[in-house]
Scaffold this motif. Structure first.
Motif, PDB file in Angstrom:
ATOM      1  N   ASN A  56       0.839  -1.199   0.000  1.00  0.00           N
ATOM      2  CA  ASN A  56       0.000   0.000   0.000  1.00  0.00           C
ATOM      3  C   ASN A  56       0.873   1.247   0.000  1.00  0.00           C
ATOM      4  N   PRO A  57       0.674   2.145  -0.950  1.00  0.00           N
ATOM      5  CA  PRO A  57      -0.311   2.180  -2.031  1.00  0.00           C
ATOM      6  C   PRO A  57       0.212   1.447  -3.259  1.00  0.00           C
ATOM      7  N   THR A  58      -0.673   1.246  -4.222  1.00  0.00           N
ATOM      8  CA  THR A  58      -0.309   0.599  -5.474  1.00  0.00           C
ATOM      9  C   THR A  58      -0.725   1.484  -6.643  1.00  0.00           C
ATOM     10  N   SER A  59      -0.187   1.194  -7.796  1.00  0.00           N
ATOM     11  CA  SER A  59      -0.511   1.930  -9.010  1.00  0.00           C
ATOM     12  C   SER A  59      -1.495   1.129  -9.846  1.00  0.00           C
ATOM     13  N   THR A  60      -2.500   1.766 -10.378  1.00  0.00           N
ATOM     14  CA  THR A  60      -3.483   1.066 -11.209  1.00  0.00           C
ATOM     15  C   THR A  60      -2.898   0.619 -12.544  1.00  0.00           C
ATOM     16  N   ALA A  61      -1.715   1.115 -12.881  1.00  0.00           N
ATOM     17  CA  ALA A  61      -1.075   0.778 -14.160  1.00  0.00           C
ATOM     18  C   ALA A  61      -0.021  -0.314 -14.000  1.00  0.00           C
ATOM     19  N   ARG A  62      -0.003  -1.021 -12.862  1.00  0.00           N
ATOM     20  CA  ARG A  62       1.020  -2.032 -12.616  1.00  0.00           C
ATOM     21  C   ARG A  62       0.412  -3.297 -12.016  1.00  0.00           C
ATOM     22  N   LEU A  63       1.162  -4.410 -12.140  1.00  0.00           N
ATOM     23  CA  LEU A  63       0.793  -5.680 -11.524  1.00  0.00           C
ATOM     24  C   LEU A  63       1.744  -5.952 -10.371  1.00  0.00           C
ATOM     25  N   TYR A  64       1.199  -6.487  -9.289  1.00  0.00           N
ATOM     26  CA  TYR A  64       1.986  -6.795  -8.090  1.00  0.00           C
ATOM     27  C   TYR A  64       1.933  -8.292  -7.867  1.00  0.00           C
ATOM     28  N   GLU A  65       3.055  -8.848  -7.410  1.00  0.00           N
ATOM     29  CA  GLU A  65       3.117 -10.284  -7.215  1.00  0.00           C
ATOM     30  C   GLU A  65       4.001 -10.630  -6.028  1.00  0.00           C
ATOM     31  N   VAL A  66       3.842 -11.862  -5.550  1.00  0.00           N
ATOM     32  CA  VAL A  66       4.661 -12.396  -4.465  1.00  0.00           C
ATOM     33  C   VAL A  66       5.352 -13.640  -4.998  1.00  0.00           C
ATOM     34  N   SER A  67       6.634 -13.750  -4.702  1.00  0.00           N
ATOM     35  CA  SER A  67       7.407 -14.942  -5.051  1.00  0.00           C
ATOM     36  C   SER A  67       7.871 -15.600  -3.762  1.00  0.00           C
ATOM     37  N   ALA A  68       8.086 -16.925  -3.824  1.00  0.00           N
ATOM     38  CA  ALA A  68       8.504 -17.677  -2.637  1.00  0.00           C
ATOM     39  C   ALA A  68       9.743 -18.499  -2.942  1.00  0.00           C
ATOM     40  N   ASN A  69      10.494 -18.793  -1.869  1.00  0.00           N
ATOM     41  CA  ASN A  69      11.729 -19.545  -1.976  1.00  0.00           C
ATOM     42  C   ASN A  69      11.957 -20.242  -0.641  1.00  0.00           C
ATOM     43  N   THR A  70      12.445 -21.463  -0.681  1.00  0.00           N
ATOM     44  CA  THR A  70      12.768 -22.161   0.572  1.00  0.00           C
ATOM     45  C   THR A  70      14.269 -22.352   0.748  1.00  0.00           C
ATOM     46  N   ASN A  71      15.065 -21.825  -0.183  1.00  0.00           N
ATOM     47  CA  ASN A  71      16.512 -21.989  -0.098  1.00  0.00           C
ATOM     48  C   ASN A  71      17.193 -20.757  -0.679  1.00  0.00           C
ATOM     49  N   LEU A  72      17.744 -19.917   0.168  1.00  0.00           N
ATOM     50  CA  LEU A  72      18.420 -18.704  -0.290  1.00  0.00           C
ATOM     51  C   LEU A  72      19.895 -18.935  -0.602  1.00  0.00           C
ATOM     52  N   ILE A  73      20.363 -20.172  -0.444  1.00  0.00           N
ATOM     53  CA  ILE A  73      21.778 -20.460  -0.636  1.00  0.00           C
ATOM     54  C   ILE A  73      22.143 -20.572  -2.113  1.00  0.00           C
ATOM     55  N   GLY A  74      21.215 -20.995  -2.969  1.00  0.00           N
ATOM     56  CA  GLY A  74      21.505 -21.165  -4.385  1.00  0.00           C
ATOM     57  C   GLY A  74      22.000 -19.887  -5.038  1.00  0.00           C
ATOM     58  N   THR A  75      22.803 -20.021  -6.088  1.00  0.00           N
ATOM     59  CA  THR A  75      23.326 -18.856  -6.789  1.00  0.00           C
ATOM     60  C   THR A  75      22.939 -18.951  -8.248  1.00  0.00           C
ATOM     61  N   PRO A  76      22.033 -18.158  -8.751  1.00  0.00           N
ATOM     62  CA  PRO A  76      21.204 -17.262  -7.958  1.00  0.00           C
ATOM     63  C   PRO A  76      20.074 -18.032  -7.285  1.00  0.00           C
ATOM     64  N   ALA A  77      19.532 -17.456  -6.237  1.00  0.00           N
ATOM     65  CA  ALA A  77      18.406 -18.092  -5.535  1.00  0.00           C
ATOM     66  C   ALA A  77      17.241 -18.252  -6.509  1.00  0.00           C
ATOM     67  N   SER A  78      16.532 -19.354  -6.407  1.00  0.00           N
ATOM     68  CA  SER A  78      15.420 -19.644  -7.308  1.00  0.00           C
ATOM     69  C   SER A  78      14.102 -19.217  -6.665  1.00  0.00           C
ATOM     70  N   TRP A  79      13.425 -18.250  -7.275  1.00  0.00           N
ATOM     71  CA  TRP A  79      12.156 -17.736  -6.771  1.00  0.00           C
ATOM     72  C   TRP A  79      11.029 -18.192  -7.688  1.00  0.00           C
ATOM     73  N   SER A  80       9.918 -18.651  -7.114  1.00  0.00           N
ATOM     74  CA  SER A  80       8.742 -19.058  -7.881  1.00  0.00           C
ATOM     75  C   SER A  80       7.577 -18.161  -7.493  1.00  0.00           C
ATOM     76  N   MET A  81       6.795 -17.763  -8.502  1.00  0.00           N
ATOM     77  CA  MET A  81       5.637 -16.923  -8.211  1.00  0.00           C
ATOM     78  C   MET A  81       4.661 -17.706  -7.343  1.00  0.00           C
ATOM     79  N   TYR A  82       4.164 -17.066  -6.290  1.00  0.00           N
ATOM     80  CA  TYR A  82       3.246 -17.694  -5.337  1.00  0.00           C
ATOM     81  C   TYR A  82       1.863 -17.108  -5.596  1.00  0.00           C
ATOM     82  N   GLY A  83       0.973 -17.882  -6.163  1.00  0.00           N
ATOM     83  CA  GLY A  83      -0.366 -17.383  -6.476  1.00  0.00           C
ATOM     84  C   GLY A  83      -0.359 -16.559  -7.752  1.00  0.00           C
TER      85      GLY A  83
END
Length: 113
Positions: A56-83
């Motif tokens: 909050n706040p957000t822009s009506t001209a943009r998309l917002y997303e959440v990514s998840a990861n269970t291992n931050l050690i990888g190079t680069p860390a692998s993030w997957s979109m959550y929902g």
């Protein structure tokens, strides 16, 4: 500003000292305003078994997303979109996540539609 009348360098640092001009443009920020930063994030772990992430706040001209990861050690860390990505409303957007994995890390992002 980027690709506009000022023709700002996309890789230059924006006035907020955090983003490049290109990153600021993608996030719908004003790269010449030092106070124009990515919106604050609020977290809640209630009700039990869920986590709410509020942008909050957000822009009506943009998309917002959440990514998840269970291992931050990888190079680069692998993030997957959550929902699914949510369109900004001009006010807040809320992501309701099922807290179903221990040690899960989350990050929010913004992109063009």
């Amino acid at each position: 500003h980027y690709n506009g009348p000022t023709n700002a360098n996309p890789s230059a640092l924006a006035s907020n000292g955090v983003n490049t001009v290109l990153e600021a443009w993608i996030a719908d920020l004003n790269p010449t305003n030092a106070g124009s930063v990515f919106p604050p994030i609020a977290l809640s772990n209630a009700p039990n078994g869920q986590m709410w992430i509020v942008v909050n706040p957000t822009s009506t001209a943009r998309l917002y997303e959440v990514s998840a990861n269970t291992n931050l050690i990888g190079t680069p860390a692998s993030w997957s979109m959550y929902g699914s990505a949510l369109t900004g409303s001009g006010a807040s957007v809320t992501f309701v996540l099922t807290n179903d994995a221990p040690q899960r890390n989350y990050r929010t992002g913004v992109r063009l539609p």
